[in-house]
Write a protein that holds these residues in place. Structure first.
Motif, mmCIF file in Angstrom:
data_model
loop_
_atom_site.group_PDB
_atom_site.id
_atom_site.type_symbol
_atom_site.label_atom_id
_atom_site.label_comp_id
_atom_site.label_asym_id
_atom_site.label_seq_id
_atom_site.Cartn_x
_atom_site.Cartn_y
_atom_site.Cartn_z
ATOM 1 N N ASP A 222 10.347 -21.787 7.027
ATOM 2 C CA ASP A 222 11.591 -22.497 6.750
ATOM 3 C C ASP A 222 12.851 -21.753 7.191
ATOM 4 O O ASP A 222 13.887 -22.377 7.423
ATOM 5 C CB ASP A 222 11.699 -22.778 5.250
ATOM 6 N N HIS A 223 12.776 -20.428 7.308
ATOM 7 C CA HIS A 223 13.961 -19.631 7.655
ATOM 8 C C HIS A 223 13.602 -18.524 8.644
ATOM 9 O O HIS A 223 13.911 -17.341 8.403
ATOM 10 C CB HIS A 223 14.571 -19.021 6.386
ATOM 11 N N PRO A 224 12.947 -18.844 9.749
ATOM 12 C CA PRO A 224 12.469 -17.796 10.659
ATOM 13 C C PRO A 224 13.572 -16.920 11.234
ATOM 14 O O PRO A 224 13.320 -15.751 11.558
ATOM 15 C CB PRO A 224 11.751 -18.590 11.759
ATOM 16 N N LYS A 225 14.778 -17.448 11.347
ATOM 17 C CA LYS A 225 15.863 -16.653 11.928
ATOM 18 C C LYS A 225 16.326 -15.527 11.011
ATOM 19 O O LYS A 225 17.069 -14.644 11.449
ATOM 20 C CB LYS A 225 17.041 -17.563 12.288
ATOM 21 N N ARG A 226 15.874 -15.538 9.750
ATOM 22 C CA ARG A 226 16.264 -14.473 8.826
ATOM 23 C C ARG A 226 15.296 -13.289 8.872
ATOM 24 O O ARG A 226 15.549 -12.262 8.243
ATOM 25 C CB ARG A 226 16.323 -15.008 7.381
ATOM 26 N N LEU A 227 14.182 -13.435 9.616
ATOM 27 C CA LEU A 227 13.165 -12.394 9.645
ATOM 28 C C LEU A 227 13.099 -11.711 11.006
ATOM 29 O O LEU A 227 13.071 -12.373 12.040
ATOM 30 C CB LEU A 227 11.781 -12.969 9.320
ATOM 31 N N LEU A 228 13.082 -10.383 10.982
ATOM 32 C CA LEU A 228 12.815 -9.612 12.185
ATOM 33 C C LEU A 228 11.311 -9.537 12.438
ATOM 34 O O LEU A 228 10.851 -9.714 13.566
ATOM 35 C CB LEU A 228 13.388 -8.199 12.047
ATOM 36 N N THR A 229 10.561 -9.240 11.385
ATOM 37 C CA THR A 229 9.101 -9.258 11.417
ATOM 38 C C THR A 229 8.618 -9.659 10.032
ATOM 39 O O THR A 229 9.387 -9.656 9.061
ATOM 40 C CB THR A 229 8.490 -7.877 11.756
ATOM 41 N N ALA A 230 7.331 -9.968 9.952
ATOM 42 C CA ALA A 230 6.695 -10.234 8.661
ATOM 43 C C ALA A 230 5.394 -9.451 8.591
ATOM 44 O O ALA A 230 4.684 -9.322 9.592
ATOM 45 C CB ALA A 230 6.422 -11.721 8.480
ATOM 46 N N THR A 231 5.090 -8.936 7.407
ATOM 47 C CA THR A 231 3.804 -8.302 7.132
ATOM 48 C C THR A 231 3.240 -8.951 5.884
ATOM 49 O O THR A 231 3.924 -9.051 4.858
ATOM 50 C CB THR A 231 3.939 -6.785 6.910
#
Length: 290
Positions: free
Chosen positions: A112-121
């Motif tokens: 829903d908010h991919p632009k707020r994430l640099l990466t995800a783990t």
């Protein structure tokens, strides 16, 4: 540095920052019913060597507002809390690490908010997707038919929430950690008890919240959105995982576009000292240069 952040009317969250203020932000999102202090100090320090690490208490945990009984909320609202924490700290984009329920909240952020994430783990969590799992032999298993929670944990979770004395409550929590840890790494009961004593002191009481288990989970499926994900995503595979046992991690890596899988030897659904070095190394390699 510690502070409180207002995320909703009459709801404040306890937040802690560690590491260089000018380093890339890394947000830690813990699991259900768990204080941010469940992220071990040593692991936080290892990550803070290269990041501005942010951890926080969910609603109804730790020093944050215990609000569910007077204002019930749906579980997806907790993903909004994570964004509110970033907003309050002036963080536009962050690396996000989610464990268990925190991994599900991280998936909601990815979708829903991919632009707020640099990466995800993601670790110790299930996929918010109905796409079947494809095994090494090509056979497909419906997502709903993947292995379930260890029955010993189910029995512990089914015990009625009741008022216990402090030591009895600590006994229950230590047993919980023992079951969560799996059986590949020696269990350190004294360390688990010391952690829970710190959490009790941090919280100010030893009552057990059931808010996250009661929160509405409707509308969390994100099959299509996760399939087209473009945020660099790391999935941690834990061979001793008792809550989302293998092949849940492999399934998660299949349903999230571009996801990469890494195994941490001996890891279960907990963060004992033995996994701090390999886990932090995997996370830091994943976040490097992004």
């Amino acid at each position: 540095m510690q502070r409180f952040v207002d995320v909703a009317p009459d709801v404040r969250l306890w937040v802690e920052e560690r590491g260089p203020a000018d380093a890339p932000a890394l947000l830690l999102i813990m699991g259900a019913q768990a204080s941010g202090l469940a992220w071990p100090e040593e692991l936080v320090d290892l990550l803070a060597a290269r990041h501005r690490v942010i951890r926080y208490d969910h609603r109804d945990t730790g020093r944050s507002t215990w609000s569910y009984d007077r204002r019930p909320y749906a579980l997806p609202e907790l993903a909004g809390d994570a964004l509110a924490v970033l907003d309050a700290l002036g963080v536009d984009r962050a690396h996000v690490v989610g464990m268990s329920m925190g991994g599900m909240l991280t998936q909601l952020l990815l979708a829903d908010h991919p632009k707020r994430l640099l990466t995800a783990t993601l670790m110790g969590t299930g996929a918010l997707s109905v796409r079947p799992y494809t095994g090494p032999d090509g056979a497909q298993t419906p997502a709903a038919e993947l292995p379930g929670v260890d029955p010993k944990l189910v029995r512990l979770w089914s015990e009625p929430a009741e008022e216990r004395g402090l030591e009895a409550e600590l006994d229950r929590r230590v047993e919980h950690w023992r079951l969560l840890s799996g059986d590949l790494v020696p269990f350190d009961a004294e360390a688990a008890r010391a952690l829970e004593r710190r959490i009790v002191e941090h919280t100010g009481h030893h009552r057990t919240s059931t808010a996250h288990a009661r929160a509405d989970t409707a509308g969390m499926e994100r099959t299509g959105e996760l399939a087209v994900n473009r945020v660099p995503t790391l999935v941690v595979s834990a061979p001793a995982e008792p809550v989302y046992p293998p092949p849940h991690a492999d399934h998660l890596a299949q349903v999230i576009g571009g996801a990469r899988l890494v195994a941490v030897p001996g890891m279960g659904h907990a963060l004992p000292r033995e996994v701090h070095q390999p886990l932090s190394a995997a996370i830091l390699e994943h976040t490097a240069g992004r």
